[in-house]
Design an enzyme around this catalytic site. Sequence first.
Site, PDB file in Angstrom:
ATOM      1  N   ILE A 105       0.789  -1.223  -0.077  1.00 60.07           N
ATOM      2  CA  ILE A 105      -0.113  -0.022  -0.012  1.00 60.07           C
ATOM      3  C   ILE A 105       0.855   1.281  -0.062  1.00 60.07           C
ATOM      4  O   ILE A 105       2.028   1.274   0.543  1.00 60.07           O
ATOM      5  CB  ILE A 105      -0.913  -0.019   1.110  1.00 60.07           C
ATOM      6  CG1 ILE A 105      -2.058   1.026   1.252  1.00 60.07           C
ATOM      7  CG2 ILE A 105      -0.318   0.084   2.591  1.00 60.07           C
ATOM      8  CD1 ILE A 105      -3.222   1.081   2.149  1.00 60.07           C
ATOM      9  N   CYS A 106       0.275   2.546  -0.699  1.00 59.79           N
ATOM     10  CA  CYS A 106       0.819   3.513  -0.509  1.00 59.79           C
ATOM     11  C   CYS A 106       2.387   3.712  -1.196  1.00 59.79           C
ATOM     12  O   CYS A 106       2.646   3.355  -2.270  1.00 59.79           O
ATOM     13  CB  CYS A 106       0.893   4.178   0.840  1.00 59.79           C
ATOM     14  SG  CYS A 106       1.130   5.821   1.080  1.00 59.79           S
ATOM     15  N   HIS A 107       3.390   4.083  -0.363  1.00 55.05           N
ATOM     16  CA  HIS A 107       4.569   4.485  -0.830  1.00 55.05           C
ATOM     17  C   HIS A 107       5.550   2.995  -1.030  1.00 55.05           C
ATOM     18  O   HIS A 107       6.364   3.136  -1.405  1.00 55.05           O
ATOM     19  CB  HIS A 107       5.513   5.284  -0.321  1.00 55.05           C
ATOM     20  CG  HIS A 107       4.920   7.104  -0.369  1.00 55.05           C
ATOM     21  ND1 HIS A 107       3.835   7.267   0.201  1.00 55.05           N
ATOM     22  CD2 HIS A 107       5.497   7.901  -1.405  1.00 55.05           C
ATOM     23  CE1 HIS A 107       3.671   8.563  -0.300  1.00 55.05           C
ATOM     24  NE2 HIS A 107       4.745   8.869  -1.059  1.00 55.05           N
TER      25      HIS A 107
END
Length: 180
Positions: A105-107
């Site tokens: 998830i995300c970065h």
Amino acid sequence: MKVAFLVAMEGTEQVELTGPWQAVIAAGGTPELLSTGAGEIQAFNHLDKADTFPVDRKVDQARVADYDALVLPGGVANPDALRRDPTAVAFVKGFFDEGKPVAAICHSLWMLVEADVVRGRTLTSWPSVQTDVRNAGGTWVDEQVRVSREGPNTLITSRGPSDLKAFEETFVKEFGKVAA
């Protein structure tokens, strides 16, 4: 089902660790926190220090064979530090080599870029990571959650904290297919 959560010693977005962690427990799984060092990791609420969490095992003492799946929580500093650790990168790549499911998830997709497992896949992430995904040969889409079955394993990706509920529901379902 035993699930590895790989994070750096600091910089993990707390909700991207605790939400998925609780989702694994609620599904009857066993999460284990891995990091590049021993002791406790320092989580963050965006840029502010949040809680600390005990490390269960250093990544250099872990084997992919000991786990059914991998979760990579985000935060900006977390994957940036992890991708500079060759052992952590090799551990992530090992899940792809073994055909085991991964949720990121995300970065945290920076770890997938560094492990060279993005090529030919369609995935999502925090919007600022899209150029990195494309440069690594992946196709980036702006979706809450994306399940990629290109290649031998399943990869579940998500944009960020606002998508956590959908991310958790999706990866728990996908991880359950492996455990069944």
